[in-house]
Scaffold this active site. Structure first.
Site, PDB file in Angstrom:
ATOM      1  N   ASP A  67       0.813  -1.212   0.000  1.00  0.00           N
ATOM      2  CA  ASP A  67       0.000   0.000   0.000  1.00  0.00           C
ATOM      3  C   ASP A  67       0.849   1.266   0.000  1.00  0.00           C
ATOM      4  O   ASP A  67       2.078   1.213   0.193  1.00  0.00           O
ATOM      5  CB  ASP A  67      -0.950  -0.012   1.211  1.00  0.00           C
ATOM      6  CG  ASP A  67      -0.258  -0.410   2.516  1.00  0.00           C
ATOM      7  OD1 ASP A  67       0.983  -0.450   2.549  1.00  0.00           O
ATOM      8  OD2 ASP A  67      -0.957  -0.687   3.494  1.00  0.00           O
ATOM      9  N   ASN A 136      -7.700  -2.891  14.040  1.00  0.00           N
ATOM     10  CA  ASN A 136      -9.088  -3.220  13.681  1.00  0.00           C
ATOM     11  C   ASN A 136      -9.143  -4.409  12.725  1.00  0.00           C
ATOM     12  O   ASN A 136     -10.172  -4.679  12.122  1.00  0.00           O
ATOM     13  CB  ASN A 136      -9.801  -1.998  13.079  1.00  0.00           C
ATOM     14  CG  ASN A 136      -9.110  -1.507  11.805  1.00  0.00           C
ATOM     15  OD1 ASN A 136      -8.131  -2.106  11.343  1.00  0.00           O
ATOM     16  ND2 ASN A 136      -9.597  -0.414  11.250  1.00  0.00           N
ATOM     17  N   HIS A 138      -7.223  -4.716   9.962  1.00  0.00           N
ATOM     18  CA  HIS A 138      -6.915  -4.435   8.558  1.00  0.00           C
ATOM     19  C   HIS A 138      -5.597  -5.084   8.146  1.00  0.00           C
ATOM     20  O   HIS A 138      -4.696  -5.282   8.949  1.00  0.00           O
ATOM     21  CB  HIS A 138      -6.960  -2.933   8.237  1.00  0.00           C
ATOM     22  CG  HIS A 138      -5.858  -2.084   8.764  1.00  0.00           C
ATOM     23  ND1 HIS A 138      -6.063  -0.999   9.586  1.00  0.00           N
ATOM     24  CD2 HIS A 138      -4.516  -2.121   8.549  1.00  0.00           C
ATOM     25  CE1 HIS A 138      -4.916  -0.424   9.860  1.00  0.00           C
ATOM     26  NE2 HIS A 138      -3.952  -1.083   9.248  1.00  0.00           N
ATOM     27  N   GLU A 143      -9.600  -1.949   5.053  1.00  0.00           N
ATOM     28  CA  GLU A 143     -10.283  -1.646   6.307  1.00  0.00           C
ATOM     29  C   GLU A 143     -11.546  -2.508   6.451  1.00  0.00           C
ATOM     30  O   GLU A 143     -12.052  -3.033   5.455  1.00  0.00           O
ATOM     31  CB  GLU A 143     -10.685  -0.170   6.319  1.00  0.00           C
ATOM     32  CG  GLU A 143      -9.500   0.800   6.267  1.00  0.00           C
ATOM     33  CD  GLU A 143      -8.814   0.982   7.614  1.00  0.00           C
ATOM     34  OE1 GLU A 143      -8.887   0.070   8.470  1.00  0.00           O
ATOM     35  OE2 GLU A 143      -8.173   2.020   7.797  1.00  0.00           O
TER      36      GLU A 143
END
Ligand code: GLP
Length: 240
Positions: A67, A136, A138, A143
């Site tokens: 990313d 979380n 990811h 996400e």
């Protein structure tokens, strides 16, 4: 799924580096899928050490990163291109022309994503994908969502991700709100996956992701379906 529990971060980094080294030794022209974040820093340090000791040769290796923040220049010290250069590429004999990170400066989102998927496709996919884990759940910047995204896409970062990554910026306002990330399908198509986790703060999400239900609300949970996943963590992250 194999789980390797190391006693601490240093030991986990050594084990993770050994797995990546084995891949490079077995297939010198392999494609490594690489990750950023604080977790893999120790692993990259161990790879540099092995390279300096003459054990590893990256001259034929290609790398494809997960990313990149949208809008950051490659020479911005918070960009993931800069991270990769300063934590690994500058210190080993990889040819930078063979290292790929999404183009954060490409304003045309569709083009940026299409181009990156073409790079992944042209390389025949990833041999070994290294992953960290967001609090979380990811992976890359995929996400929590209502479905698993397939290819490279542009994401609006979750507030919790912006907050978590603010520690690297002067303030939360400076954290880019968007990023380009490889999709779940590209990650799942990697032949092997290595997840590195460290620290007490990851213990709940490790349990949810790898022992809970498979759901796009916890993107990493999809890894339970991959046939060759190794999780390397320290005792703190694996304590649950
Ligand atoms: C970022 C990256 C992820 C990384 C995650 C966890 O959001 N895009 O690839 O896995 O942070 O980072 P850390 O290892 O610092 O906890």
């Amino acid at each position: 799924m194999k789980v390797y529990c190391a006693k601490d971060y240093e030991q986990a980094s050594k084990v993770a580096a050994a797995i990546i080294s084995a891949q490079v030794l077995m297939k010198p022209d392999c494609v490594l899928g690489l990750a950023t974040g604080s977790t893999p820093i120790g692993t990259y340090e161990q790879l540099i050490k092995r390279y300096k000791e003459g054990e590893l040769d990256f001259s034929q290796v290609h790398s494809i990163n997960l990313d990149e923040y949208r809008g950051l220049r490659p020479d911005n010290d918070q960009s993931y291109r800069y991270f990769m250069n300063t934590h690994l590429f500058d210190f080993v004999n990889i040819d930078k022309k063979n290292t790929f990170v999404p183009d954060g400066l490409e304003e045309d989102k569709e083009k940026a994503c299409r181009d990156y998927d073409e790079i992944i496709r042209a390389h025949g996919g990833v041999d070994l994908q290294v992953l960290g884990l967001g609090h979380n759940g990811h992976i890359g910047f995929n996400e929590p969502d209502s479905c698993f995204a397939k290819g490279t896409h542009c994401v609006t970062l979750a507030e919790s991700t912006v907050a978590a990554n603010a520690r690297f910026f002067a303030s939360a306002d400076e954290v880019p709100k968007e990023a380009y990330t490889m999709g779940i399908q590209s990650i799942m198509q990697a032949k092997k996956i290595l997840v590195i986790v460290s620290g007490e703060s990851k213990k709940e999400i490790v349990k949810k992701a790898f022992y809970g239900p498979i759901t796009p609300q916890v993107p990493a949970s999809v890894l339970q379906l991959h046939p060759d996943v190794t999780i390397v963590g320290d005792e703190a992250a694996l304590s649950e």
